[in-house]
Enzyme design. Sequence first.
Site, PDB file in Angstrom:
ATOM      1  CG  ASP A 189      -1.514 -23.735   1.304  1.00 53.70           C
ATOM      2  OD1 ASP A 189      -0.692 -24.151   2.127  1.00 53.70           O
ATOM      3  OD2 ASP A 189      -1.397 -23.901   0.078  1.00 53.70           O
ATOM      4  CB  CYS A 227       4.992 -43.116  17.898  1.00 56.96           C
ATOM      5  SG  CYS A 227       4.567 -43.460  16.190  1.00 56.96           S
ATOM      6  CB  CYS A 271      10.343 -40.343   5.193  1.00 57.43           C
ATOM      7  SG  CYS A 271      10.794 -39.193   3.880  1.00 57.43           S
ATOM      8  CB  CYS A 331       4.650 -37.913  -0.699  1.00 58.40           C
ATOM      9  SG  CYS A 331       5.237 -39.274   0.322  1.00 58.40           S
ATOM     10  CB  CYS A 387       5.313 -38.957   6.873  1.00 62.07           C
ATOM     11  SG  CYS A 387       4.904 -37.426   6.037  1.00 62.07           S
ATOM     12  CB  CYS A 398       0.026 -40.999  11.836  1.00 63.51           C
ATOM     13  SG  CYS A 398      -0.210 -40.319  13.476  1.00 63.51           S
TER      14      CYS A 398
END
Length: 365
Positions: free
Chosen positions: A119, A176, A183, A226, A229, A233
């Site tokens: 990360d 899709c 969002c 958050c 999104c 899926c």
Amino acid sequence: MLGFDVMRVAAPDAIPLARARLDAWLDAGRHASMGWMEETRERRADPRRLWPDTRSILLLGVNYGPDGDPLESLSRPDCGTISVYARSRDYHDVIKGKLKELAGFLAARSGADVKVFVDTAPVMEKPLAAAAGIGWQGKHTVLVSREFGNWLFLAAIFTTAELPPDGPEPDRCGSCRRCLAACPTDAFPAPYQLDSRRCISYLTIEHKGHIAPELREKMGNRIFGCDDCLAVCPWNKFARTGREIRLVQRSEFAAPPLAELARLDEAAFRARFAGTPIKRTGRARFIRNVLIAIGNSGDPALAEEAIRLLDDASPLVRAMAVWAAARLLPSGRVAALAATRAKAESDPDVRAEWGRALDIAAEAP
Ligand code: B12
Ligand code: SF4
Ligand code: SF4
């Protein structure tokens, strides 16, 4: 695989498009205040710049699939919603330990040099993981896996060993657009492009200042990160609950009452979130987020929490306390509070917030 759920190999030159795409993203200012993305531009775009001796990159994934609906608490306005990745121990700590163990094993077996990244290093983990075939970058830009859906943490081991690369995974989004439509802040200017300046994950975690008034309402009760999104899926139907015990979600983080969070002082904040990603943002930013959720709650009972925080030492907290109180109290009460406090306020941003609160109160029926 030492607790990793997936491991595949990419060549260091496997992401030729990343450079131009990173440049376009940075040049459009979509990294917002994350200056470190800009500072590391050269090394980030090309693994060979980061470490010229690299011959192969091992990409690794850890499944952190939730055991329920991660968006459930969005319909409980008196509670906060914390994103799944932050409901457990900090994954950086957990994964770094595993990575070092695996890299040590590789080095001992092959005699090659190794470096580990998770990360925070200037490595473009998503395009590299896509090139190695762990999944593909969805229209929300996150890596989606056929096996684990949207819930994979990524990490990388760079090595001087020559390993045969795996092939890429094709894009399986098709027509899709669910993530784009889900969002709350319209943070996608186009498919595969994210503008951090509008992303609630950025605003609640990385953004150090005040949050723009026009975005506050859209944040609802999302107080840290958050998942909207990711959670919508359709590929999540193949996801499974994560196995890593240290990343198991703590039940008390699933829907914490806002009133309780608003009362955390510095010491209580640190004690409550020790070892989690939330602790790194510090109390002021976290309480700022909690106050936005309180302002969005529509619950007059929570106004008392906002009023108490009008006297907080942090201007970031005081400003959002003004905003939250103004959203929940009758206009006369807002005017009365402003009369005693606005003039005494030393911080210009908090004074401006009082000005806006009075404007809203004046317009109220
Ligand atoms: C900066 C950052 C953020 C920023 C910016 C996010 C972003 N999309 O760039 C913010 C703070 C907003 C953020 C949020 C989140 N993050 Co983050 N973040 C990062 C970080 C440090 C760098 C990402 C980066 O390089 N961005 C720069 C942009 C240019 O790169 P990109 O997103 O890959 O953009 C590509 C697309 O735009 C694509 N593209 C452009 N045009 C086109 C056109 C077509 C046709 C196609 C196919 C592609 C395409 O090309 C670009 C380059 O490949 C990585 C860790 C790392 N070192 O990689 C974690 C990382 C991406 N984050 C992660 C997570 C979990 C999150 C959150 C889910 C956390 C949360 N729940 O709140 C959210 C998700 C928000 C989202 N929809 O992206 C994980 C994602 C794991 C995965 N499975 O992909 C990572 C990999 C950390 C990790 N080690 O696990 N994050
Ligand atoms: S994380 Fe939330 S705010 Fe950010 S792009 Fe995804 S849905 Fe939008
Ligand atoms: S929601 Fe749809 S468009 Fe978005 S990543 Fe998943 S499959 Fe792709």
